[in-house]
Design a protein around this motif. Sequence first.
Motif, short mmCIF file in Angstrom:
data_model
loop_
_atom_site.label_atom_id
_atom_site.label_comp_id
_atom_site.label_asym_id
_atom_site.label_seq_id
_atom_site.Cartn_x
_atom_site.Cartn_y
_atom_site.Cartn_z
N MET A 1 0.84 -1.19 0.00
CA MET A 1 0.00 0.00 0.00
C MET A 1 0.88 1.24 0.00
O MET A 1 1.89 1.28 0.68
N GLU A 2 0.44 2.22 -0.71
CA GLU A 2 1.15 3.48 -0.74
C GLU A 2 0.72 4.34 0.45
O GLU A 2 -0.31 4.11 1.06
N ASN A 3 1.52 5.35 0.74
CA ASN A 3 1.19 6.26 1.84
C ASN A 3 -0.16 6.93 1.65
O ASN A 3 -0.88 7.14 2.59
N THR A 4 -0.51 7.27 0.39
CA THR A 4 -1.81 7.90 0.17
C THR A 4 -2.94 6.93 0.47
O THR A 4 -3.96 7.32 1.00
N THR A 5 -2.74 5.65 0.16
CA THR A 5 -3.75 4.65 0.48
C THR A 5 -3.89 4.51 1.99
O THR A 5 -4.99 4.45 2.52
N LEU A 6 -2.77 4.48 2.68
CA LEU A 6 -2.81 4.40 4.14
C LEU A 6 -3.58 5.58 4.72
O LEU A 6 -4.38 5.43 5.61
N SER A 7 -3.33 6.75 4.19
CA SER A 7 -4.02 7.94 4.67
C SER A 7 -5.52 7.83 4.44
O SER A 7 -6.31 8.20 5.30
N MET A 8 -5.91 7.31 3.28
CA MET A 8 -7.34 7.15 3.00
C MET A 8 -7.97 6.16 3.97
O MET A 8 -9.08 6.38 4.44
N HIS A 9 -7.25 5.09 4.30
CA HIS A 9 -7.79 4.12 5.24
C HIS A 9 -7.92 4.72 6.63
O HIS A 9 -8.90 4.47 7.33
N GLU A 10 -6.95 5.50 7.04
CA GLU A 10 -7.06 6.13 8.34
C GLU A 10 -8.21 7.13 8.38
O GLU A 10 -8.92 7.22 9.38
N VAL A 11 -8.44 7.84 7.29
CA VAL A 11 -9.58 8.76 7.22
C VAL A 11 -10.88 7.98 7.33
O VAL A 11 -11.81 8.39 8.04
N LEU A 12 -10.98 6.83 6.67
CA LEU A 12 -12.17 5.98 6.77
C LEU A 12 -12.41 5.56 8.22
O LEU A 12 -13.55 5.62 8.71
N LEU A 13 -11.35 5.13 8.89
CA LEU A 13 -11.48 4.71 10.29
C LEU A 13 -11.92 5.87 11.18
O LEU A 13 -12.83 5.73 12.00
N LYS A 14 -11.28 7.01 11.01
CA LYS A 14 -11.61 8.18 11.82
C LYS A 14 -13.07 8.59 11.61
O LYS A 14 -13.80 8.83 12.58
N ASN A 15 -13.50 8.63 10.36
CA ASN A 15 -14.89 9.01 10.07
C ASN A 15 -15.88 7.99 10.63
O ASN A 15 -16.94 8.36 11.14
N PHE A 16 -15.54 6.72 10.54
CA PHE A 16 -16.41 5.67 11.07
C PHE A 16 -16.60 5.85 12.58
O PHE A 16 -17.72 5.84 13.07
N ILE A 17 -15.49 6.04 13.30
CA ILE A 17 -15.58 6.21 14.75
C ILE A 17 -16.37 7.47 15.09
O ILE A 17 -17.22 7.46 15.98
N GLU A 18 -16.12 8.55 14.38
CA GLU A 18 -16.85 9.79 14.64
C GLU A 18 -18.36 9.60 14.43
O GLU A 18 -19.17 10.16 15.17
N ASP A 19 -18.73 8.82 13.43
CA ASP A 19 -20.14 8.58 13.13
C ASP A 19 -20.85 7.77 14.20
O ASP A 19 -22.05 7.93 14.40
N ILE A 20 -20.13 6.85 14.87
CA ILE A 20 -20.80 5.98 15.83
C ILE A 20 -20.60 6.39 17.28
O ILE A 20 -21.20 5.81 18.18
N ARG A 21 -19.75 7.40 17.52
CA ARG A 21 -19.54 7.88 18.90
C ARG A 21 -20.81 8.55 19.41
O ARG A 21 -21.57 9.13 18.64
N PRO A 22 -21.03 8.52 20.73
CA PRO A 22 -22.15 9.27 21.29
C PRO A 22 -21.96 10.77 20.99
O PRO A 22 -20.84 11.29 21.06
N GLU A 23 -23.03 11.44 20.64
CA GLU A 23 -22.95 12.87 20.32
C GLU A 23 -22.82 13.72 21.58
O GLU A 23 -22.11 14.72 21.58
N ASP A 24 -23.51 13.34 22.62
CA ASP A 24 -23.55 14.12 23.86
C ASP A 24 -22.22 14.01 24.61
O ASP A 24 -21.77 12.92 24.94
N GLU A 25 -21.63 15.16 24.93
CA GLU A 25 -20.35 15.19 25.64
C GLU A 25 -20.45 14.56 27.03
O GLU A 25 -19.50 13.95 27.51
N GLU A 26 -21.59 14.70 27.69
CA GLU A 26 -21.76 14.10 29.02
C GLU A 26 -21.77 12.57 28.94
O GLU A 26 -21.22 11.91 29.80
N ILE A 27 -22.38 12.04 27.91
CA ILE A 27 -22.39 10.59 27.72
C ILE A 27 -20.98 10.10 27.41
O ILE A 27 -20.55 9.05 27.90
N ARG A 28 -20.22 10.87 26.64
CA ARG A 28 -18.85 10.48 26.30
C ARG A 28 -17.95 10.37 27.53
O ARG A 28 -16.96 9.66 27.51
N LYS A 29 -18.32 11.05 28.61
CA LYS A 29 -17.54 10.90 29.85
C LYS A 29 -17.74 9.52 30.46
O LYS A 29 -16.88 9.02 31.18
#
Length: 114
Positions: free
Chosen positions: A1-29
């Motif tokens: 894999m090239e570095n650009t591919t790795l970066s795309m995969h990390e972006v996918l992971l980051k976006n996935f986690i952001e999408d499924i995290r609780p929205e409420d900051e109090e719940i995130r605690k």
Amino acid sequence: MENTTLSMHEVLLKNFIEDIRPEDEEIRKEVDLGYSWDGQCAILFEIRPAWNDSGKVLELPFAKLQYVKSKSSWKLYWMRGSGKWEAYQPLPSDSNLEVLLEIIGKDELGCFFG
């Protein structure tokens, strides 16, 4: 894999986690989600205070995605109650990381989020 591919995969992971995290900051605690990434392996984990010591924060892994360069494929694992990783059935691997992230998100068999 090239570095650009790795970066795309990390972006996918980051976006996935952001999408499924609780929205409420109090719940995130109380419960939150995160991931670690070393370029070929991602561990997705739950973040929460220890039940017996709220000052201690635990990272409890629930999914592992590992890139196999020789096969240009991703392997998907889930964490058993015994603390051992097991290949996810019925689809233990796929060439498309997004397919495996979708499986984790849906969690139809209750392997990742119970």
